[in-house]
Design a protein around this motif. Structure first.
Motif, short mmCIF file in Angstrom:
data_model
loop_
_atom_site.label_atom_id
_atom_site.label_comp_id
_atom_site.label_asym_id
_atom_site.label_seq_id
_atom_site.Cartn_x
_atom_site.Cartn_y
_atom_site.Cartn_z
N GLY A 117 13.69 -4.58 -64.06
CA GLY A 117 14.01 -5.20 -62.77
C GLY A 117 12.82 -5.96 -62.21
N MET A 118 11.62 -5.39 -62.38
CA MET A 118 10.42 -6.11 -61.95
C MET A 118 10.27 -7.42 -62.70
SD MET A 118 7.75 -2.85 -61.77
CE MET A 118 6.47 -3.88 -62.47
N ALA A 119 10.50 -7.38 -64.02
CA ALA A 119 10.37 -8.59 -64.83
C ALA A 119 11.36 -9.67 -64.39
CB ALA A 119 10.56 -8.25 -66.31
N ALA A 120 12.59 -9.25 -64.13
CA ALA A 120 13.61 -10.21 -63.68
C ALA A 120 13.20 -10.85 -62.35
CB ALA A 120 14.96 -9.52 -63.54
N HIS A 121 12.74 -10.02 -61.44
CA HIS A 121 12.32 -10.52 -60.13
C HIS A 121 11.15 -11.48 -60.25
CE1 HIS A 121 11.27 -10.46 -55.83
NE2 HIS A 121 10.02 -10.27 -56.23
N LEU A 122 10.15 -11.09 -61.05
CA LEU A 122 8.95 -11.92 -61.17
C LEU A 122 9.23 -13.24 -61.87
CD1 LEU A 122 6.31 -9.16 -61.99
CD2 LEU A 122 6.57 -10.42 -59.85
N ALA A 123 10.13 -13.23 -62.86
CA ALA A 123 10.46 -14.47 -63.55
C ALA A 123 11.03 -15.50 -62.57
CB ALA A 123 11.47 -14.20 -64.67
N ALA A 163 3.72 -11.47 -74.88
CA ALA A 163 5.12 -11.91 -74.95
C ALA A 163 5.78 -11.81 -73.58
CB ALA A 163 5.88 -11.08 -75.97
N ILE A 164 5.48 -10.73 -72.85
CA ILE A 164 6.02 -10.59 -71.50
C ILE A 164 5.48 -11.70 -70.61
CG2 ILE A 164 6.03 -9.13 -69.42
CD1 ILE A 164 5.77 -6.70 -71.36
N PHE A 165 4.18 -11.96 -70.71
CA PHE A 165 3.56 -13.00 -69.89
C PHE A 165 4.18 -14.37 -70.17
CE2 PHE A 165 0.49 -16.51 -70.17
CZ PHE A 165 0.37 -16.77 -68.81
N ARG A 166 4.36 -14.71 -71.44
CA ARG A 166 4.91 -16.02 -71.78
C ARG A 166 6.31 -16.21 -71.19
NH1 ARG A 166 2.96 -15.74 -78.06
NH2 ARG A 166 0.88 -16.69 -77.79
N ALA A 167 7.11 -15.15 -71.26
CA ALA A 167 8.47 -15.25 -70.69
C ALA A 167 8.41 -15.40 -69.18
CB ALA A 167 9.28 -14.01 -71.08
N LEU A 168 7.53 -14.67 -68.53
CA LEU A 168 7.40 -14.78 -67.07
C LEU A 168 6.89 -16.16 -66.68
CD1 LEU A 168 5.83 -11.29 -66.20
CD2 LEU A 168 8.17 -12.04 -65.76
N ALA A 169 5.87 -16.63 -67.38
CA ALA A 169 5.29 -17.94 -67.06
C ALA A 169 6.30 -19.06 -67.29
CB ALA A 169 4.03 -18.18 -67.89
N GLY A 170 7.20 -18.87 -68.27
CA GLY A 170 8.21 -19.87 -68.57
C GLY A 170 9.45 -19.75 -67.71
N ARG A 171 9.42 -18.79 -66.75
CA ARG A 171 10.56 -18.55 -65.86
C ARG A 171 11.83 -18.19 -66.65
NH1 ARG A 171 7.17 -18.51 -61.45
NH2 ARG A 171 5.84 -20.36 -61.52
N GLU A 172 11.63 -17.54 -67.79
CA GLU A 172 12.75 -17.18 -68.66
C GLU A 172 13.15 -15.73 -68.36
OE1 GLU A 172 12.38 -19.45 -72.74
OE2 GLU A 172 10.42 -18.60 -72.19
N ARG A 173 14.06 -15.60 -67.44
CA ARG A 173 14.43 -14.28 -66.91
C ARG A 173 14.91 -13.33 -68.00
NH1 ARG A 173 18.43 -11.63 -63.34
NH2 ARG A 173 17.44 -11.31 -61.30
N GLY A 174 15.87 -13.77 -68.81
CA GLY A 174 16.42 -12.91 -69.85
C GLY A 174 15.37 -12.50 -70.86
N LYS A 175 14.53 -13.44 -71.28
CA LYS A 175 13.48 -13.13 -72.25
C LYS A 175 12.46 -12.16 -71.66
CE LYS A 175 13.52 -17.17 -75.28
NZ LYS A 175 12.71 -18.29 -75.83
N ALA A 176 12.15 -12.31 -70.38
CA ALA A 176 11.18 -11.42 -69.74
C ALA A 176 11.70 -9.99 -69.71
CB ALA A 176 10.88 -11.92 -68.33
N VAL A 177 12.95 -9.83 -69.36
CA VAL A 177 13.57 -8.49 -69.33
C VAL A 177 13.58 -7.89 -70.73
CG1 VAL A 177 15.72 -7.23 -68.92
CG2 VAL A 177 14.96 -8.97 -67.28
N LYS A 178 13.98 -8.68 -71.71
CA LYS A 178 14.04 -8.20 -73.08
C LYS A 178 12.66 -7.83 -73.60
CE LYS A 178 15.68 -9.46 -77.71
NZ LYS A 178 16.34 -10.52 -78.53
N ALA A 179 11.65 -8.65 -73.30
CA ALA A 179 10.29 -8.37 -73.75
C ALA A 179 9.74 -7.10 -73.12
CB ALA A 179 9.38 -9.56 -73.42
#
Length: 237
Positions: free
Chosen positions: A85-91, A174-190
């Motif tokens: 949930g944090m990852a989704a929010h931050l993305a 990998a988490i950082f790249r998804a967050l920086a790319g605003r890729e919500r689904g990838k961030a949650v998955k990572a």
């Protein structure tokens, strides 16, 4: 020494897995070690108990916790629920300044590994998750994340295999790249993948060699603090 300093020293020792499970932390003993009153020690112990870093047993006192792999499965599940949930929010909400701060952090992790500085990498790895919780700006999320991450830090220190360092660093990136790319689904998955992989790297061990006594550990921490040395690093998250 004030209560905040005593709390910091004891929490670092506990999170670093420096004390065996089931050790009683007596008020008289700690008061003598720190040169303060039992009342101050009692306040610190109750705070550590509230943070789930110690077990407070009525009419018996405070005891160190033996990390339990079975309980660890439940805690990691809770972390996946919270931190996905944090990852989704931050993305969706990270500022550019926060992205740059995360970039610096994962770069520092990689540099510590390149130098072979395991202690620094361990501290930075733990801080990565605390940093993400802080960036949500939500105090309730921060409190819950702090409790859950703290509980798993002891598990990791006690049970994680030595192969976890490089893997954990790559997973954080990998988490950082998804967050920086605003890729919500990838961030949650990572994030979910990372926490699941950390959990799979925990292995039961036959025994643990007896380490320094509480007195020796506290004395070393106090001496390091007075000398201005770095405090004992926590384990990787």
């Amino acid at each position: 020494m004030n209560e905040a300093e005593i709390h910091e020293i004891l929490s670092r020792l506990l999170l670093a897995g420096k004390l065996s499970g089931g050790v009683k932390l007596g008020e008289h003993r700690l008061a003598d070690l720190f040169g303060v009153s039992r009342e101050r020690i009692r306040k610190v112990l109750h705070r550590l108990g509230h943070e789930r870093l110690l077990e407070i047993v009525k009419n018996r006192g405070a005891f160190t916790i033996e990390p339990d792999l079975r309980e660890g499965r439940i805690v990691y599940e809770a972390r996946r629920i919270l931190e996905s949930g944090m990852a989704a929010h931050l993305a969706d909400n990270l500022t550019q300044a926060q992205v740059e701060r995360l970039q610096q952090h994962v770069d520092a992790e990689a540099e510590a590994l390149r130098r072979g500085d395991q202690a620094t990498w361990q501290a930075l790895s733990a801080e990565f998750h605390f940093l993400l919780a802080e960036m949500t700006g939500n105090p309730i999320v921060q409190r819950q994340a702090h409790e859950l991450i703290s509980r798993t830090l002891m598990l990791v220190k006690r049970y994680e295999t030595t192969a976890g360092s490089t893997c954990g660093c790559e997973e954080h990136r990998a988490i950082f790249r998804a967050l920086a790319g605003r890729e919500r689904g990838k961030a949650v998955k990572a994030m979910n993948s990372h926490l699941s992989l950390v959990e799979t790297r925990l292995r039961p061990i036959a025994c643990v060699a007896e380490g320094p006594s509480l007195e020796e550990l506290v004395a070393a921490e106090i001496a390091a603090r007075r000398a201005g040395d770095a405090a004992i690093p926590v384990a990787a998250a």
